[in-house]
Design a protein around this motif. Structure first.
Motif, mmCIF file in Angstrom:
data_model
loop_
_atom_site.group_PDB
_atom_site.id
_atom_site.type_symbol
_atom_site.label_atom_id
_atom_site.label_comp_id
_atom_site.label_asym_id
_atom_site.label_seq_id
_atom_site.Cartn_x
_atom_site.Cartn_y
_atom_site.Cartn_z
ATOM 1 N N GLY A 156 23.200 6.324 -1.065
ATOM 2 C CA GLY A 156 22.218 7.115 -0.332
ATOM 3 C C GLY A 156 20.769 6.831 -0.647
ATOM 4 O O GLY A 156 19.871 7.458 -0.072
ATOM 5 N N ALA A 157 20.468 5.880 -1.533
ATOM 6 C CA ALA A 157 19.065 5.588 -1.873
ATOM 7 C C ALA A 157 18.338 5.026 -0.658
ATOM 8 O O ALA A 157 18.766 4.031 -0.076
ATOM 9 C CB ALA A 157 19.002 4.601 -3.033
ATOM 10 N N THR A 163 14.498 5.615 -0.351
ATOM 11 C CA THR A 163 13.067 5.531 -0.600
ATOM 12 C C THR A 163 12.814 4.925 -1.976
ATOM 13 O O THR A 163 13.710 4.835 -2.814
ATOM 14 C CB THR A 163 12.423 6.933 -0.552
ATOM 15 N N HIS A 164 11.570 4.544 -2.209
ATOM 16 C CA HIS A 164 11.216 4.023 -3.529
ATOM 17 C C HIS A 164 11.419 5.091 -4.602
ATOM 18 O O HIS A 164 11.822 4.782 -5.733
ATOM 19 C CB HIS A 164 9.772 3.520 -3.533
ATOM 20 N N ASP A 211 13.751 7.361 -4.589
ATOM 21 C CA ASP A 211 15.187 7.346 -4.876
ATOM 22 C C ASP A 211 15.540 6.193 -5.814
ATOM 23 O O ASP A 211 16.255 6.368 -6.798
ATOM 24 C CB ASP A 211 15.997 7.171 -3.584
ATOM 25 N N LEU A 212 15.026 5.018 -5.492
ATOM 26 C CA LEU A 212 15.367 3.823 -6.261
ATOM 27 C C LEU A 212 14.941 3.966 -7.725
ATOM 28 O O LEU A 212 15.730 3.699 -8.643
ATOM 29 C CB LEU A 212 14.698 2.598 -5.637
ATOM 30 N N GLU A 240 14.175 6.708 -9.364
ATOM 31 C CA GLU A 240 14.890 7.801 -10.025
ATOM 32 C C GLU A 240 16.242 7.313 -10.536
ATOM 33 O O GLU A 240 16.639 7.615 -11.671
ATOM 34 C CB GLU A 240 15.088 8.974 -9.061
ATOM 35 N N ARG A 241 16.964 6.532 -9.702
ATOM 36 C CA ARG A 241 18.265 5.995 -10.124
ATOM 37 C C ARG A 241 18.090 5.012 -11.283
ATOM 38 O O ARG A 241 18.887 4.978 -12.217
ATOM 39 C CB ARG A 241 18.957 5.282 -8.961
ATOM 40 N N ALA A 301 22.812 1.833 0.139
ATOM 41 C CA ALA A 301 21.352 1.941 0.111
ATOM 42 C C ALA A 301 20.811 1.787 1.528
ATOM 43 O O ALA A 301 21.308 0.983 2.323
ATOM 44 C CB ALA A 301 20.754 0.885 -0.805
#
Length: 338
Positions: free
Chosen positions: A65-66, A68-69, A71-72, A74-75, A139
């Motif tokens: 589900g990533a 946005t930047h 999201d990326l 944060e993961r 993604a």
């Protein structure tokens, strides 16, 4: 050591049941630029790749589900934080990385920031490092496009970085890597392929026996055999059976119904036409023409050829069907109830 029936993914080789062959391929492939781990839902891909990482310097990143930047990164931060006890010495001093008491903070915008590619370049200078990107095919754009470009650069220029991509066969190979798409940045790159297989009947029985032995429980042997017949060597369902039995649900039919309900709730998120296609296949349609005829009769509308083909391709990419057969008995039974 966690019990085999713990529903959380395993992260230690001592907790992993079997997978000797798969781990051997992975271990021998360390140092290669790209490894691809393939398998259907609930087959144990995440447990395999997380356990594989145990003896190495590396990071596990879940990309489901990533989009946005934010999201990326944060993961990425979560991955570094989870491995901090082993990675602290390696990532200390990297610009944009702040090591805190209980985790890692990444500055990815503004002054003294670092990009994913910049981080990989820094890690490459520090020696052999493994990056696991789990469910990378999930993604979303624009992150998915950026990941492909970063991985292509890593493949060509960062010789100490081994990237492991994990996901479903069709979506990972076709949708993300683009094995048939000359315009994909990863097109033509050689990779090591690891197929995570379902357990054989004997392996499934051994898995259940060991899991129950760990709990000090010995269910009737005929019950274990019934569970193996129903769940067909898929570890995720076998774990759920064991967990339910330990928690007091002793009726195999009740456990089966619970599994079907879980699968059905997932299938209900699909479109009306997609559900109709699955139901037709679950009821015995084995060709494109049979599926089209049944679906059109059921829905009372014509379906363009291209639309039906896209639907079938999507259902295959989701690892629900392949060649008009269900890959999982539970999803077949759920589809019959759509």
């Amino acid at each position: 050591m966690r019990n085999l029936f713990d529903p959380r993914p395993k992260s230690s080789r001592s907790e992993l049941f079997d997978r000797v062959d798969e781990l051997e391929i992975l271990d021998k492939s360390v140092g290669r630029p790209l490894i691809v781990v393939l398998g259907i839902r609930r087959i144990g891909k995440t447990s395999l790749v997380k356990s594989f990482l145990e003896p190495y310097n590396g990071i596990y990143i879940d990309l489901r589900g990533a989009a946005t930047h934010l999201d990326l990164y944060e993961r990425l931060s979560e991955g570094l934080s989870n491995g901090l006890s082993k990675l602290r010495r390696i990532i200390e001093g990297i610009r944009g990385i702040r090591i805190m008491e209980f985790g890692v903070e990444i500055r990815w915008r503004g002054t003294d920031s670092i990009s994913l590619l910049g981080l990989l370049e820094e890690l490459n200078r520090r020696g052999q490092f493994i990056v696991v990107l789990d469910e990378v095919q999930d993604a979303k754009p624009p992150i998915s496009a950026e990941l492909r470009r970063v991985l292509a650069y890593t493949y060509d220029h960062l010789s100490n970085i081994t990237v492991v991509l994990s996901g479903s066969e069709v979506r990972l190979l076709s949708d993300f890597i683009g094995v048939d798409n000359p315009e994909s940045p990863l097109y033509g790159r050689y990779f090591i392929e690891v197929d995570v297989r379902r357990f054989s009947r004997d392996e499934s029985l051994d898995f259940l026996r060991l899991g129950f032995r760990q709990e000090g429980i010995e269910p009737p042997e005929n019950l274990l055999k019934d569970a193996v017949d129903i769940f067909d060597g898929i570890p995720g369902w076998l774990v759920q059976f064991g967990r339910n039995y330990i928690d007091g649900i002793r009726d195999i039919n009740a456990i089966r119904e619970q599994a079907i309900s879980i699968a059905l709730s997932e299938l209900m998120r699909l479109s009306r036409r997609e559900r109709a296609v699955l139901k037709a296949i679950a009821e015995g349609a084995r060709t494109w023409g049979q599926v089209r005829r049944i679906v059109e009769e059921r829905l009372g509308e014509t379906i363009p050829k291209s639309s039906l083909t896209r639907i079938i391709n999507k259902l295959e990419s989701l690892s629900i069907i392949k060649d008009y057969e269900f890959l999982d008995n539970v999803y077949r039974d759920a589809a019959q109830r759509l």
